[in-house]
Design an enzyme around this catalytic site. Structure first.
Site, PDB file in Angstrom:
ATOM      1  N   GLY A  79      47.840  80.572  35.595  1.00 51.66           N
ATOM      2  CA  GLY A  79      46.581  80.882  36.263  1.00 51.66           C
ATOM      3  C   GLY A  79      46.704  82.188  37.022  1.00 51.66           C
ATOM      4  O   GLY A  79      47.486  83.067  36.656  1.00 51.66           O
ATOM      5  N   GLU A  80      45.881  82.330  38.080  1.00 50.51           N
ATOM      6  CA  GLU A  80      45.896  83.516  38.955  1.00 50.51           C
ATOM      7  C   GLU A  80      45.347  84.761  38.268  1.00 50.51           C
ATOM      8  O   GLU A  80      45.308  85.827  38.872  1.00 50.51           O
ATOM      9  CB  GLU A  80      47.306  83.857  39.451  1.00 50.51           C
ATOM     10  CG  GLU A  80      48.035  82.771  40.174  1.00 50.51           C
ATOM     11  CD  GLU A  80      49.436  83.197  40.613  1.00 50.51           C
ATOM     12  OE1 GLU A  80      49.816  84.363  40.388  1.00 50.51           O
ATOM     13  OE2 GLU A  80      50.148  82.349  41.183  1.00 50.51           O
ATOM     14  N   GLY A  81      44.993  84.703  36.994  1.00 46.77           N
ATOM     15  CA  GLY A  81      44.654  85.910  36.258  1.00 46.77           C
ATOM     16  C   GLY A  81      45.857  86.564  35.619  1.00 46.77           C
ATOM     17  O   GLY A  81      45.754  87.687  35.098  1.00 46.77           O
TER      18      GLY A  81
END
Length: 317
Positions: free
Chosen positions: A286-288
């Site tokens: 996640g997180e980009g």
């Protein structure tokens, strides 16, 4: 809803065919250059400014024991992002993206969707607006990510409601759920699907969504209005954006899926959207993070597209 510029894309394809290489030999890199040309409306697209947005929210569904970590971790990770200590900070630095983290009322989690709607229509609208307002009109590309304990459960519910299937088709380990925790995730999603019958974008977000999912939708739509290409991250981010297709099947035409997540539901979702991820690296952070890595590939594609000599310029042929 801005449309793809076929004339700019055609000019970009013509340039690709004139470069000093066998036609089509750069494969997906050529396709990425043409994609960018069509959305930027110029035959030689560029990335002078890349913006990365990570939206963070908290979720009432964690009360069902669906995550091995407490909701307090969301705020702790936001502080880590702001201090520059997360993976996304390092990847944005290398990829040349300006990162901003948007925390959405972390002290006020959404409601437990097994007991009722997760958000009111007003809350959906407010989070959507936060996402829209966060987009930089001067960006040449936007990458999106998220953070929120419990949001892989939310994503599974959103995906099942928007694209069909059973809870077990979409529920995966997320941040490490297994055994009894994984079983509770499946049970929570199944209970939510039995309770809610929403079918349009706003209704599905209100039934299940987190504020970060609604913000992602707002950012995606604002980017479309501004003709800014978007790189989506993994399962949670892609699922949030995919809810937009309930109202308009073409809503994600300006988007790329940065990577195929190791989260099991992501491959199913990619197939449902008939899209092709840029990368597949067995990631599920996640997180980009996957979107930031895809940005590096996109920069490489445009560097070749703009910087290579044509056969005529090289005196070949």
């Amino acid at each position: 809803m801005q449309a793809f510029d076929d004339d700019a894309a055609r000019a970009a394809r013509d340039r690709q065919d004139s470069l000093t290489k066998p036609a089509g030999s750069l494969g997906r890199l050529e396709q990425l250059a043409v994609f960018m040309a069509g959305w930027q409306r110029r035959a030689r697209p560029r990335i002078d400014r890349a913006q990365a947005l990570v939206f963070a929210g908290n979720h009432g569904i964690v009360a069902q024991g669906v995550n091995p970590f407490p909701a307090e971790v969301t705020a702790l990770m936001v502080r880590n992002f702001e201090a520059g200590g997360a993976a996304i900070n390092q990847l944005c630095r290398v990829a040349g993206a300006d990162l901003a983290v948007v925390a959405l009322d972390l002290d006020r989690p959404t409601a437990d969707f097994t007991q009722g709607p997760a958000m009111t229509p007003h809350e959906v609208e407010a989070a959507w607006q936060r996402g829209s307002e966060a987009v930089d009109p001067g960006a040449d590309v936007l990458i999106l990510g998220e953070m929120g304990i419990g949001n892989s459960t939310v994503a599974a519910a959103l995906a099942a409601c928007a694209h069909g299937g059973r809870a077990e088709d979409w529920v995966g380990p997320g941040t490490g759920a297994e055994g009894a925790v994984l079983a509770r995730k499946q049970a929570a999603v199944a209970a939510g699907l039995a309770r809610h019958a929403a079918r349009d974008t706003a209704g599905i977000l209100a039934a299940f969504g987190g504020r970060e999912q609604a913000a992602i939708c707002g950012a995606v739509m604002q980017a479309r209005a501004l003709r800014i290409p978007v790189i989506l991250d993994g399962f949670i981010c892609t699922t949030a954006a995919s809810v937009l297709t309930r109202d308009d099947a073409d809503a994600l035409a300006h988007c790329l899926i940065g990577h195929e997540s190791a989260e099991p539901g992501h491959r199913r979702l990619i197939a449902a959207l008939a899209m092709q991820p840029v990368l597949s690296l067995d990631m599920r952070l996640g997180e980009g993070s996957g979107a930031a890595l895809a940005l590096m590939m996109l920069r490489g594609a445009l560097a070749c597209h703009d910087g290579m000599a044509t056969f005529a310029e090289a005196g070949i042929g």
